[in-house]
Design a protein around this motif. Sequence first.
Motif, PDB file in Angstrom:
ATOM      1  N   GLU A  63       0.809  -1.218   0.000  1.00  0.00           N
ATOM      2  CA  GLU A  63       0.000   0.000   0.000  1.00  0.00           C
ATOM      3  C   GLU A  63       0.842   1.268   0.000  1.00  0.00           C
ATOM      4  O   GLU A  63       0.384   2.318  -0.446  1.00  0.00           O
ATOM      5  N   ASP A  64       2.096   1.179   0.481  1.00  0.00           N
ATOM      6  CA  ASP A  64       2.998   2.331   0.436  1.00  0.00           C
ATOM      7  C   ASP A  64       3.926   2.267  -0.776  1.00  0.00           C
ATOM      8  O   ASP A  64       4.933   2.960  -0.830  1.00  0.00           O
ATOM      9  N   PHE A  65       3.599   1.398  -1.734  1.00  0.00           N
ATOM     10  CA  PHE A  65       4.329   1.226  -2.995  1.00  0.00           C
ATOM     11  C   PHE A  65       5.712   0.581  -2.805  1.00  0.00           C
ATOM     12  O   PHE A  65       6.517   0.582  -3.726  1.00  0.00           O
ATOM     13  N   SER A  66       5.974   0.052  -1.617  1.00  0.00           N
ATOM     14  CA  SER A  66       7.175  -0.758  -1.444  1.00  0.00           C
ATOM     15  C   SER A  66       6.883  -2.168  -1.966  1.00  0.00           C
ATOM     16  O   SER A  66       5.741  -2.496  -2.317  1.00  0.00           O
ATOM     17  N   ASP A  67       7.917  -3.002  -2.022  1.00  0.00           N
ATOM     18  CA  ASP A  67       7.712  -4.366  -2.495  1.00  0.00           C
ATOM     19  C   ASP A  67       6.912  -5.158  -1.464  1.00  0.00           C
ATOM     20  O   ASP A  67       7.093  -5.004  -0.254  1.00  0.00           O
ATOM     21  N   LEU A  68       6.039  -5.999  -1.956  1.00  0.00           N
ATOM     22  CA  LEU A  68       5.254  -6.864  -1.081  1.00  0.00           C
ATOM     23  C   LEU A  68       5.919  -8.239  -1.081  1.00  0.00           C
ATOM     24  O   LEU A  68       5.962  -8.921  -2.108  1.00  0.00           O
ATOM     25  N   ASP A  69       6.457  -8.641   0.057  1.00  0.00           N
ATOM     26  CA  ASP A  69       7.188  -9.902   0.185  1.00  0.00           C
ATOM     27  C   ASP A  69       6.461 -10.819   1.169  1.00  0.00           C
ATOM     28  O   ASP A  69       6.069 -10.378   2.251  1.00  0.00           O
ATOM     29  N   PHE A  70       6.307 -12.066   0.793  1.00  0.00           N
ATOM     30  CA  PHE A  70       5.732 -13.034   1.735  1.00  0.00           C
ATOM     31  C   PHE A  70       6.332 -14.413   1.499  1.00  0.00           C
ATOM     32  O   PHE A  70       6.729 -14.755   0.383  1.00  0.00           O
ATOM     33  N   THR A  71       6.430 -15.166   2.593  1.00  0.00           N
ATOM     34  CA  THR A  71       6.901 -16.546   2.518  1.00  0.00           C
ATOM     35  C   THR A  71       5.710 -17.455   2.279  1.00  0.00           C
ATOM     36  O   THR A  71       4.706 -17.392   3.008  1.00  0.00           O
ATOM     37  N   ILE A  72       5.794 -18.284   1.276  1.00  0.00           N
ATOM     38  CA  ILE A  72       4.690 -19.185   0.947  1.00  0.00           C
ATOM     39  C   ILE A  72       4.552 -20.241   2.047  1.00  0.00           C
ATOM     40  O   ILE A  72       5.507 -20.950   2.372  1.00  0.00           O
ATOM     41  N   ASP A  73       3.377 -20.314   2.636  1.00  0.00           N
ATOM     42  CA  ASP A  73       3.123 -21.392   3.593  1.00  0.00           C
ATOM     43  C   ASP A  73       2.021 -22.339   3.105  1.00  0.00           C
ATOM     44  O   ASP A  73       1.690 -23.315   3.779  1.00  0.00           O
ATOM     45  N   ARG A  74       1.467 -22.004   1.946  1.00  0.00           N
ATOM     46  CA  ARG A  74       0.421 -22.864   1.392  1.00  0.00           C
ATOM     47  C   ARG A  74       0.432 -22.753  -0.133  1.00  0.00           C
ATOM     48  O   ARG A  74       0.426 -21.646  -0.676  1.00  0.00           O
ATOM     49  N   ARG A  75       0.452 -23.884  -0.795  1.00  0.00           N
ATOM     50  CA  ARG A  75       0.318 -23.933  -2.250  1.00  0.00           C
ATOM     51  C   ARG A  75      -0.886 -24.821  -2.544  1.00  0.00           C
ATOM     52  O   ARG A  75      -0.865 -26.023  -2.273  1.00  0.00           O
ATOM     53  N   SER A  76      -1.940 -24.195  -3.071  1.00  0.00           N
ATOM     54  CA  SER A  76      -3.169 -24.922  -3.372  1.00  0.00           C
ATOM     55  C   SER A  76      -3.464 -24.778  -4.865  1.00  0.00           C
ATOM     56  O   SER A  76      -2.652 -24.251  -5.625  1.00  0.00           O
ATOM     57  N   ALA A  77      -4.634 -25.256  -5.278  1.00  0.00           N
ATOM     58  CA  ALA A  77      -4.947 -25.220  -6.705  1.00  0.00           C
ATOM     59  C   ALA A  77      -6.434 -24.974  -6.916  1.00  0.00           C
ATOM     60  O   ALA A  77      -7.278 -25.337  -6.083  1.00  0.00           O
ATOM     61  N   TYR A  78      -6.744 -24.327  -8.054  1.00  0.00           N
ATOM     62  CA  TYR A  78      -8.108 -24.179  -8.541  1.00  0.00           C
ATOM     63  C   TYR A  78      -8.234 -24.983  -9.831  1.00  0.00           C
ATOM     64  O   TYR A  78      -7.239 -25.191 -10.553  1.00  0.00           O
ATOM     65  N   GLU A  79      -9.472 -25.371 -10.133  1.00  0.00           N
ATOM     66  CA  GLU A  79      -9.710 -26.115 -11.375  1.00  0.00           C
ATOM     67  C   GLU A  79     -11.063 -25.728 -11.939  1.00  0.00           C
ATOM     68  O   GLU A  79     -12.049 -25.561 -11.189  1.00  0.00           O
TER      69      GLU A  79
END
Length: 214
Positions: A63-79
Amino acid sequence: MLTMTILAILGVLLVVILAMMFRSPARPAIPAPAQSPQVSPPLEATPWDARPGDVVSIHGAAEDFSDLDFTIDRRSAYESNNRRWVDLSGEFRGRRVYLEVQGRAATEAMGILDGTKLSIADLGIAEQDLANFDSRQDPNASIQYDGKPWHYESSRELGYFENEGGAGEGLYRWLFREQNGDRWLCIEKWEGEPFDVRIARRLNSQDITVYRAA
């Protein structure tokens, strides 16, 4: 005879001393310059290949135009309609964020990065309106929100597979695209749950970097 021997010895010593005095002093060895340690750059992956533990960095998406960084703790899928795509999620500044990636070569992705949660009442519509949008499938239809029109883009049933496993859950999703903007209103209905309305963003894949976990 003894005197001559002593003089000879003294002469030899004198020559040795003079030779030592005029000999060039040995130069100290110059140490080789210290070698900078070689730091390997972080290994990168495509968002499609990202796994839990990897770090996603989205350029300028906070929201302050800095980079948004996050560690993935979940990888799911849509179909939907025999097409499958991945959903990466993690925590950023105390809220959960989501990144949907359509394929390895996809040039765009959809991010649900805003923590704001809305209701369909906030959009000035009701459940029957959504049913009408779905039956008409009219790209010229629109709703009003935040002082601007949002055009109907799609509505369809999806299957969701948490951690890419199991039998999956069903949900229905409507998308409305912001006029002259890069945002969507994403409305979802899960069985037994109220309508969930979130603001999503269209992201350029070139702004997304994935760093492999060490």
